[in-house]
Scaffold this active site. Sequence first.
Site, PDB file in Angstrom:
ATOM      1  N   ASP A   9       0.850  -1.185   0.000  1.00  0.00           N
ATOM      2  CA  ASP A   9       0.000   0.000   0.000  1.00  0.00           C
ATOM      3  C   ASP A   9       0.890   1.240   0.000  1.00  0.00           C
ATOM      4  O   ASP A   9       1.660   1.469   0.933  1.00  0.00           O
ATOM      5  CB  ASP A   9      -0.888  -0.009   1.247  1.00  0.00           C
ATOM      6  CG  ASP A   9      -1.889   1.138   1.284  1.00  0.00           C
ATOM      7  OD1 ASP A   9      -1.885   1.965   0.345  1.00  0.00           O
ATOM      8  OD2 ASP A   9      -2.672   1.209   2.246  1.00  0.00           O
ATOM      9  N   GLU A 106      -2.649   0.233  -4.358  1.00  0.00           N
ATOM     10  CA  GLU A 106      -2.549  -0.987  -3.563  1.00  0.00           C
ATOM     11  C   GLU A 106      -2.505  -2.204  -4.479  1.00  0.00           C
ATOM     12  O   GLU A 106      -3.073  -2.187  -5.572  1.00  0.00           O
ATOM     13  CB  GLU A 106      -3.746  -1.138  -2.619  1.00  0.00           C
ATOM     14  CG  GLU A 106      -3.950  -0.002  -1.636  1.00  0.00           C
ATOM     15  CD  GLU A 106      -5.148  -0.234  -0.739  1.00  0.00           C
ATOM     16  OE1 GLU A 106      -5.320  -1.376  -0.248  1.00  0.00           O
ATOM     17  OE2 GLU A 106      -5.926   0.715  -0.527  1.00  0.00           O
TER      18      GLU A 106
END
Length: 414
Positions: A9, A106
């Site tokens: 992320d 992500e």
Amino acid sequence: MDRSILHVDANSFYASVEMLHHPELAGKPLAVGGDPEARHGIVLTANYIAKRRGVKTGMALWQAKHACPDIVFVPARMDLYLRFSRYLLNIYSDYTDKIQSYGCDEAWLQVDESATIKGDAMKIAREISNRVKRELGITVSIGISWNKIFAKLGSDYKKPDAITEINRENYRQIAWGLPASDLLYVGRRTAPKLAKYGIRTIGDLAQTDPVFLEQQLGKMGLILFAFANGMDDSPVTKEGYDAPIKSIGNSTTTPRDLTCNQDVQIIFQALAESVSARLRKHGFQCKVVGISIRSNDLYHFSRQKKLSEPTNITEEIMAAAFELFQDNYDWRLPIRSLSIRGADLVTDDYPVQLDLFMNEQNRERQKKLDACVDEIRRRFGYFSIQKAFMLKDPALAGLDAMGTHTVHPVGYFG
């Protein structure tokens, strides 16, 4: 044997990319979103300096200004963020071809099959973290687990620039103590429902009778029970034709109310040119075209249609949008705003079955024409080349739809 899955992320992605391009703002609170001049809109993301002062994603710009008076707002530049998203994917692809994007910032990576060459999951996570810092100048947080759900919890557990492993030995200590709202798909409506029954943590959820959860939440109750117990065996899809975002769209409130089909065609042409140009720029095609219409009394509706084959050709997107409009609007009221969206995105090299009844030579000519228009506008500006019918109404033709657009992330269930 358990899988080894990373969830990577990018920390405060949009804001981090903007900080790279605004070195003069180093050490200052920054937020991306809205119109920084008019001060309207919402915060899409903020850097950690702003977050520590109470600025949150989704907050109105005036609220962010109240929480952090010296905050600096910058407008979103989605094309720039998508470029950095591709840079991230290029790094990930050095370690595995099993990469599943979840939005442009992500991704899940399954790396157990790379262990003999690249090392174990922790070694790979450290390498990726270091390379992203060194090569791109931003940071990532990485979760490691045997399933995708706990890997995502791991990446959220410590931020920024951290690596957290949630394994079969420690998941009760780490994951079960977290709020139930931290679990994927426990949203703003579900969390209060669970709290009403005393289910406040992921551990509470994991130890609740699944039959009871199904009675209260339907099938989603069983899914959340499985997620909380780490019983997620969904695959990390192999890197292929899926785009890292779900859709690209443009909308506009028109300079004046639209009163006839020609007005709509002029606006749709500008919007279709913008959507198709961005699809081409990022190597995507859409399989669905959608439109939204708002009349001058603020009545609003949306419609969409599936295309016979993926496209990023301007005329095909325009034709699909106008067909949807003609089929669904009766002109009882003038129109205040319109939007076009290309959805269900795939990459440019997505394989298609040739249609005997479609003129592929004509489609190739249209693609080349679009590429020429893109290049002319890149060199000389948006208004350097336009279709002649656009000039029937200079006020409407003055819309530069390339100046604004929206992108939407991919959902977990595809």
